[in-house]
Scaffold this active site. Structure first.
Site, PDB file in Angstrom:
ATOM      1  N   ASP A 202     -20.076 101.944  13.514  1.00 34.10           N
ATOM      2  CA  ASP A 202     -20.474 103.255  14.037  1.00 34.10           C
ATOM      3  C   ASP A 202     -21.474 103.015  15.153  1.00 34.10           C
ATOM      4  O   ASP A 202     -21.976 101.916  15.305  1.00 34.10           O
ATOM      5  CB  ASP A 202     -21.161 104.067  12.926  1.00 34.10           C
ATOM      6  CG  ASP A 202     -22.311 103.277  12.322  1.00 34.10           C
ATOM      7  OD1 ASP A 202     -22.061 102.532  11.351  1.00 34.10           O
ATOM      8  OD2 ASP A 202     -23.434 103.335  12.859  1.00 34.10           O
ATOM      9  N   ASP A 204     -25.247 103.941  16.415  1.00 38.38           N
ATOM     10  CA  ASP A 204     -26.462 104.407  15.753  1.00 38.38           C
ATOM     11  C   ASP A 204     -26.901 105.766  16.313  1.00 38.38           C
ATOM     12  O   ASP A 204     -26.478 106.174  17.384  1.00 38.38           O
ATOM     13  CB  ASP A 204     -27.564 103.357  15.940  1.00 38.38           C
ATOM     14  CG  ASP A 204     -28.472 103.287  14.731  1.00 38.38           C
ATOM     15  OD1 ASP A 204     -27.952 103.211  13.596  1.00 38.38           O
ATOM     16  OD2 ASP A 204     -29.701 103.309  14.912  1.00 38.38           O
TER      17      ASP A 204
END
Ligand SMILES: [Zn+2]
Length: 262
Positions: A202, A204
């Protein structure tokens, strides 16, 4: 006679690696490791597998028995450690799904015991925290792997605020994670070669405009990339360099270590 020469420490979403294995329960002066250690054969080599968070993810990042883990692996004979981990991306050079072999780390943890040294003057050389020979073998195992970049390790278990995340990105750091330290330092204290293999799950919080990172997407992305990661590990093990003479081990030649290496 070593039980295993090479170890894989599996991260979030990665709880088994070996198809055919024997389980070893190891006790250490630092308590029990995260889980019993599985030992089996990959590419003709004896390999130990340890799920960093435990077999059922019972150890959160700040409560992983890091010292017991590296000591237990060394006691089985392990001299080279491959350390996959789930990471967040901080900068646009990386995207979810990327696999990155970082070459630097920044320690932002604050309540872990980061060393086996409890007395005396033993100062680990750590300018280059990862084994460059092992990291090169990982990077060569698949054309798509990205090499280089700094991984900042935060205490967790919470994710970062947007301000924290922007500040880390502003420092030029590429990846963020919660387990890479003290694991890398302890491995070197155990005179082991160590390479991190970071799967970006992902971006941040401050690195994108959405809601920030959620636990579900981390697990989902890791699951989707598990096969690719096990391929990388198997091919790396098949071509792994000889650890003899590597500075990850020779740094301690002639030094009176104040702790025991099993
Ligand atoms: Zn090395």
């Amino acid at each position: 006679m070593s039980v295993a020469d090479i170890a894989v420490i599996g991260g979030t979403g990665f709880y088994s690696f070996l198809e055919d294995y024997e389980e070893r329960t190891v006790e250490t002066p630092y308590g029990a490791p995260s889980a019993p250690i599985a030992v089996g054969t990959v590419a003709g080599r004896q390999v130990a597998f340890l799920p960093r968070h435990g077999a059922h993810h019972e150890h959160p990042p700040h409560a992983i028995p890091y010292r017991a883990n590296l000591w237990a692996l060394r006691s089985l004979g392990v001299r080279q450690v491959l350390a996959p981990c789930a990471v967040g991306g901080l900068r646009p050079e990386v995207a979810p799904g990327d696999i990155v072999v970082p070459d630097q780390l920044v320690d932002r943890t604050y309540r872990r015991i980061p060393s086996y040294v409890e007395t005396g003057a033993v100062h680990l050389p750590f300018g280059d925290p990862y084994c460059d020979r092992l990291s090169a073998a990982v990077a060569a195992s698949e054309p798509g792997i990205k090499s280089g970049g700094a991984m900042v390790i935060v205490e967790g278990p919470r994710f970062s605020t947007r301000a924290e995340s922007r500040s880390y990105a502003g420092e030029g750091w590429t990846l963020i994670n919660m387990t890479g330290h003290p694991e890398a330092a302890l491995a070197r204290e155990m005179r082991q070669c160590y390479s991190a293999i970071a799967l970006v799950t992902d971006m941040d919080a401050g690195a994108e405009s959405g809601e920030g990172v959620g636990q579900d997407e981390v697990f989902a992305l890791f699951k989707a990339n598990l096969e690719r990661l096990t391929g990388i590990l198997s091919r790396t093990i098949a071509t792994i360099p000889d650890p003899d003479g590597c500075s990850c081990s020779t740094w301690a030649d002639g030094i009176d270590l104040t702790y025991d290496i099993p």
